[in-house]
Write a protein that holds these residues in place. Structure first.
Motif, mmCIF file in Angstrom:
data_model
loop_
_atom_site.group_PDB
_atom_site.id
_atom_site.type_symbol
_atom_site.label_atom_id
_atom_site.label_comp_id
_atom_site.label_asym_id
_atom_site.label_seq_id
_atom_site.Cartn_x
_atom_site.Cartn_y
_atom_site.Cartn_z
ATOM 1 N N VAL A 84 46.989 48.105 65.708
ATOM 2 C CA VAL A 84 47.333 46.745 66.116
ATOM 3 C C VAL A 84 47.136 45.817 64.923
ATOM 4 C CG1 VAL A 84 46.812 47.087 68.566
ATOM 5 C CG2 VAL A 84 45.006 46.338 67.026
ATOM 6 N N PRO A 85 47.812 44.650 64.925
ATOM 7 C CA PRO A 85 47.690 43.749 63.776
ATOM 8 C C PRO A 85 46.301 43.116 63.667
ATOM 9 C CG PRO A 85 49.135 42.797 65.456
ATOM 10 C CD PRO A 85 48.743 44.153 65.926
ATOM 11 N N ALA A 86 45.824 43.057 62.454
ATOM 12 C CA ALA A 86 44.589 42.342 62.123
ATOM 13 C C ALA A 86 44.761 41.808 60.712
ATOM 14 C CB ALA A 86 43.373 43.253 62.215
ATOM 15 N N VAL A 87 44.144 40.686 60.431
ATOM 16 C CA VAL A 87 44.306 40.023 59.141
ATOM 17 C C VAL A 87 42.937 39.749 58.545
ATOM 18 C CG1 VAL A 87 45.176 37.927 58.018
ATOM 19 C CG2 VAL A 87 46.450 38.929 59.920
ATOM 20 N N ASP A 88 42.820 39.968 57.233
ATOM 21 C CA ASP A 88 41.607 39.601 56.512
ATOM 22 C C ASP A 88 41.705 38.107 56.217
ATOM 23 O OD1 ASP A 88 39.485 39.214 54.789
ATOM 24 O OD2 ASP A 88 40.273 40.489 53.201
ATOM 25 N N ASP A 89 40.776 37.338 56.749
ATOM 26 C CA ASP A 89 40.780 35.882 56.537
ATOM 27 C C ASP A 89 40.703 35.511 55.058
ATOM 28 O OD1 ASP A 89 41.213 34.550 58.878
ATOM 29 O OD2 ASP A 89 39.178 33.811 59.109
ATOM 30 N N ASN A 90 40.194 36.407 54.229
ATOM 31 C CA ASN A 90 40.032 36.135 52.796
ATOM 32 C C ASN A 90 41.202 36.655 51.969
ATOM 33 O OD1 ASN A 90 37.413 35.002 53.171
ATOM 34 N ND2 ASN A 90 36.657 37.076 53.474
ATOM 35 N N GLN A 91 42.228 37.167 52.615
ATOM 36 C CA GLN A 91 43.335 37.791 51.910
ATOM 37 C C GLN A 91 43.980 36.850 50.885
ATOM 38 O OE1 GLN A 91 46.455 39.151 54.504
ATOM 39 N NE2 GLN A 91 47.103 40.711 53.065
ATOM 40 N N ALA A 92 44.196 35.606 51.237
ATOM 41 C CA ALA A 92 44.825 34.652 50.315
ATOM 42 C C ALA A 92 43.941 34.420 49.098
ATOM 43 C CB ALA A 92 45.116 33.334 51.027
ATOM 44 N N LEU A 94 41.690 36.559 47.834
ATOM 45 C CA LEU A 94 41.712 37.772 47.010
ATOM 46 C C LEU A 94 43.034 37.899 46.262
ATOM 47 C CD1 LEU A 94 40.011 40.278 49.462
ATOM 48 C CD2 LEU A 94 38.994 39.170 47.467
ATOM 49 N N LYS A 95 44.142 37.566 46.912
ATOM 50 C CA LYS A 95 45.451 37.641 46.259
ATOM 51 C C LYS A 95 45.530 36.648 45.104
ATOM 52 C CE LYS A 95 49.529 39.429 46.112
ATOM 53 N NZ LYS A 95 49.672 40.776 45.585
ATOM 54 N N ALA A 96 44.947 35.464 45.282
ATOM 55 C CA ALA A 96 44.961 34.452 44.227
ATOM 56 C C ALA A 96 44.155 34.906 43.005
ATOM 57 C CB ALA A 96 44.413 33.129 44.759
ATOM 58 N N ARG A 97 43.152 35.742 43.228
ATOM 59 C CA ARG A 97 42.308 36.235 42.127
ATOM 60 C C ARG A 97 42.871 37.474 41.447
ATOM 61 N NH1 ARG A 97 36.555 36.054 45.287
ATOM 62 N NH2 ARG A 97 36.352 33.792 45.403
ATOM 63 N N GLU A 98 43.937 38.048 42.006
ATOM 64 C CA GLU A 98 44.435 39.327 41.503
ATOM 65 C C GLU A 98 44.829 39.272 40.036
ATOM 66 O OE1 GLU A 98 48.057 42.420 42.278
ATOM 67 O OE2 GLU A 98 47.169 41.461 44.037
ATOM 68 N N SER A 99 45.530 38.241 39.620
ATOM 69 C CA SER A 99 45.947 38.122 38.226
ATOM 70 C C SER A 99 44.739 38.085 37.296
ATOM 71 C CB SER A 99 46.800 36.871 38.037
ATOM 72 O OG SER A 99 47.135 36.720 36.682
ATOM 73 N N GLU A 100 43.736 37.296 37.673
ATOM 74 C CA GLU A 100 42.497 37.211 36.894
ATOM 75 C C GLU A 100 41.794 38.562 36.836
ATOM 76 O OE1 GLU A 100 38.201 35.177 37.656
ATOM 77 O OE2 GLU A 100 39.957 33.925 38.061
ATOM 78 N N GLU A 101 41.759 39.269 37.961
ATOM 79 C CA GLU A 101 41.126 40.595 38.018
ATOM 80 C C GLU A 101 41.854 41.593 37.125
ATOM 81 O OE1 GLU A 101 38.459 42.370 39.748
ATOM 82 O OE2 GLU A 101 37.757 40.322 39.505
ATOM 83 N N ARG A 102 43.178 41.567 37.164
ATOM 84 C CA ARG A 102 43.963 42.483 36.332
ATOM 85 C C ARG A 102 43.699 42.221 34.846
ATOM 86 N NH1 ARG A 102 47.882 45.571 38.624
ATOM 87 N NH2 ARG A 102 48.334 45.193 40.819
ATOM 88 N N THR A 103 43.643 40.950 34.476
ATOM 89 C CA THR A 103 43.362 40.594 33.088
ATOM 90 C C THR A 103 41.978 41.087 32.689
ATOM 91 O OG1 THR A 103 44.794 38.657 33.217
ATOM 92 C CG2 THR A 103 43.117 38.655 31.475
#
Length: 115
Positions: A84-92, A94-103
């Motif tokens: 069933v659908p569930a969403v991580d409230d912190n997903q946005a 974590l996604k915003a930090r992805e570029s910084e994490e990759r660097t």
């Protein structure tokens, strides 16, 4: 988010049941990383139940000193074992930090190779 409580490290967050039925159970998977972003181990933590439209905070105990981590995913299931659908409230966040994490990870690996 991560933290330490009672001398024990954990990774935490909040799950949102975005569906119209109760989530009976599910799991969260967190992978621990060293300072060069190499995976150390993955930790699976079960959770359950979450009423429709409700949020559930979770904490995944990760043992010793936490250096870095990645929330790999989560799944939620109804009482009959169907996903069933569930969403991580912190997903946005974590996604915003992805570029910084990759660097960071690219630089950390380059630094480790150059050592």
């Amino acid at each position: 988010m991560w933290g330490v409580a009672g001398g024990k490290a954990f990774v935490g967050g909040t799950l949102l049941n975005s569906g119209d039925a109760t989530v009976a159970h599910g799991y969260v998977v967190v992978t621990l990383l060293d300072t060069q972003c190499r995976p150390l181990k993955s930790v699976l933590e079960s959770f359950g139940p979450i009423e429709a439209g409700e949020r559930l905070g979770f904490r995944v105990p990760v043992g010793g000193g936490l250096q870095r981590y990645r929330l790999l995913g989560f799944k939620a299931f109804d009482a009959q074992g169907f996903e069933v659908p569930a969403v991580d409230d912190n997903q946005a966040i974590l996604k915003a930090r992805e570029s910084e994490e990759r660097t960071y990870c690219t630089q950390a690996k380059f630094t480790a190779v150059g050592s």
